[in-house]
Design a protein around this motif. Structure first.
Motif, PDB file in Angstrom:
ATOM      1  N   CYS A  82      28.554  36.812  32.991  1.00 10.65           N
ATOM      2  CA  CYS A  82      29.753  37.046  33.796  1.00 10.65           C
ATOM      3  C   CYS A  82      30.397  38.381  33.404  1.00 10.65           C
ATOM      4  O   CYS A  82      30.588  38.659  32.222  1.00 10.65           O
ATOM      5  N   THR A  84      33.295  39.467  35.199  1.00 10.41           N
ATOM      6  CA  THR A  84      34.637  39.519  35.783  1.00 10.41           C
ATOM      7  C   THR A  84      35.686  39.594  34.664  1.00 10.41           C
ATOM      8  O   THR A  84      35.371  39.444  33.494  1.00 10.41           O
ATOM      9  N   LEU A  85      36.949  39.854  35.073  1.00  6.94           N
ATOM     10  CA  LEU A  85      37.955  40.368  34.142  1.00  6.94           C
ATOM     11  C   LEU A  85      38.047  39.620  32.806  1.00  6.94           C
ATOM     12  O   LEU A  85      37.971  40.245  31.749  1.00  6.94           O
ATOM     13  N   SER A  86      38.232  38.303  32.846  1.00  6.78           N
ATOM     14  CA  SER A  86      38.440  37.584  31.581  1.00  6.78           C
ATOM     15  C   SER A  86      37.255  37.768  30.639  1.00  6.78           C
ATOM     16  O   SER A  86      37.438  38.025  29.439  1.00  6.78           O
ATOM     17  N   CYS A  87      36.050  37.652  31.165  1.00  9.56           N
ATOM     18  CA  CYS A  87      34.869  37.810  30.309  1.00  9.56           C
ATOM     19  C   CYS A  87      34.687  39.279  29.910  1.00  9.56           C
ATOM     20  O   CYS A  87      34.286  39.562  28.772  1.00  9.56           O
ATOM     21  N   CYS A 123      32.581  35.973  38.464  1.00 12.94           N
ATOM     22  CA  CYS A 123      33.169  34.801  37.801  1.00 12.94           C
ATOM     23  C   CYS A 123      32.419  33.502  38.101  1.00 12.94           C
ATOM     24  O   CYS A 123      32.153  33.171  39.253  1.00 12.94           O
ATOM     25  N   ILE A 124      32.101  32.770  37.016  1.00 12.80           N
ATOM     26  CA  ILE A 124      31.434  31.480  37.197  1.00 12.80           C
ATOM     27  C   ILE A 124      32.365  30.347  36.767  1.00 12.80           C
ATOM     28  O   ILE A 124      31.926  29.281  36.347  1.00 12.80           O
ATOM     29  N   ALA A 125      33.666  30.626  36.895  1.00 12.57           N
ATOM     30  CA  ALA A 125      34.701  29.581  36.818  1.00 12.57           C
ATOM     31  C   ALA A 125      34.797  28.903  35.462  1.00 12.57           C
ATOM     32  O   ALA A 125      34.977  27.690  35.377  1.00 12.57           O
ATOM     33  N   ASP A 126      34.681  29.686  34.413  1.00 13.61           N
ATOM     34  CA  ASP A 126      34.898  29.147  33.064  1.00 13.61           C
ATOM     35  C   ASP A 126      35.644  30.208  32.261  1.00 13.61           C
ATOM     36  O   ASP A 126      35.296  30.502  31.118  1.00 13.61           O
ATOM     37  N   CYS A 127      36.685  30.765  32.889  1.00 12.19           N
ATOM     38  CA  CYS A 127      37.295  32.007  32.422  1.00 12.19           C
ATOM     39  C   CYS A 127      37.931  31.905  31.033  1.00 12.19           C
ATOM     40  O   CYS A 127      38.117  32.918  30.367  1.00 12.19           O
ATOM     41  N   VAL A 132      30.945  34.283  29.102  1.00 14.84           N
ATOM     42  CA  VAL A 132      30.170  33.134  29.533  1.00 14.84           C
ATOM     43  C   VAL A 132      28.823  33.618  30.065  1.00 14.84           C
ATOM     44  O   VAL A 132      28.758  34.606  30.790  1.00 14.84           O
TER      45      VAL A 132
HETATM   46  S1  FES Z   1      35.844  35.674  34.362  1.00 16.14           S
HETATM   47 FE1  FES Z   1      34.019  34.979  33.426  1.00 16.14          FE
HETATM   48  S2  FES Z   1      33.960  32.914  34.018  1.00 16.14           S
HETATM   49 FE2  FES Z   1      35.679  33.666  35.080  1.00 16.14          FE
END
Ligand code: FES
Length: 178
Positions: A82, A84-87, A123-127, A132
């Motif tokens: 992943c 996306t931002l959080s990861c 994002c795979i919804a485990d932010c 992840v």
């Molecule tokens: S940002 Fe990585 S799982 Fe949502």
């Protein structure tokens, strides 16, 4: 071309009967075919089209619109990181670089031995547990750049495990925690 398994053919009819309009089964059937073959061929698209009563072009439009559908074979393990931002904030780009080195596989490609396909995904919804990594159907949480070597050893070992990824990981197991 290898024919689809009899169980896939039987399951397709069960799926189609669940929908008031057959064409609504297009995506479930594409998932079913991809699960069986690993990717979706033009012949598969023609078969799905006939089953649900649309044209092969309409099925191709679905296949090319959604990134989870593949038209080419991939490695025995599909490694999705992943970005996306959080990861990303927790190191997924550094992790990707470590995985590229450890697997000897540039992102977006398949390793020369055919064992791994490595990709960035959204994002795979485990932010809350990033970075992840999803390997086939198994989610691995908190996979840091520092733990990349151990992680790669684990997924290399999984190549010998015929049951890997066939059941959902349970909380507090190594698969769950990464
Ligand atoms: S940002 Fe990585 S799982 Fe949502």
């Amino acid at each position: 071309m290898t024919p689809l398994q009899p169980s896939t053919l039987a399951q397709a009819d069960v799926i189609i009967r669940q929908y008031p309009q057959k064409r609504s089964a297009t995506m479930p059937l594409l998932h079913l075919v991809q699960e069986d073959r690993g990717h979706i061929t033009p012949e598969d698209m023609a078969w799905v089209a006939e089953k649900v009563g649309v044209t092969p072009m309409q099925v191709l439009e679905v296949v090319t619109f959604y990134p989870m559908f593949r038209q080419h074979a991939i490695g025995r393990r599909h490694v999705k990181v992943c970005r996306t931002l959080s990861c990303a904030l927790r190191g997924s780009y550094e992790l990707m670089e470590s995985l590229e080195k450890a697997l000897q596989c540039p992102r977006g490609s398949t390793s020369p031995d055919g064992n791994f396909t490595l990709e960035f995904v959204e994002c795979i919804a485990d932010c809350g547990c990033g970075p992840v990594v999803q390997v086939d159907h198994t989610l691995h949480e908190n996979v840091t750049p520092a733990s990349a070597e151990n992680f790669v050893q684990k997924i290399r070992a999984s190549l010998q495990d015929p049951n890997y990824g066939k059941t959902a990981p349970q909380p507090n197991t190594p698969e769950w925690k990464g």
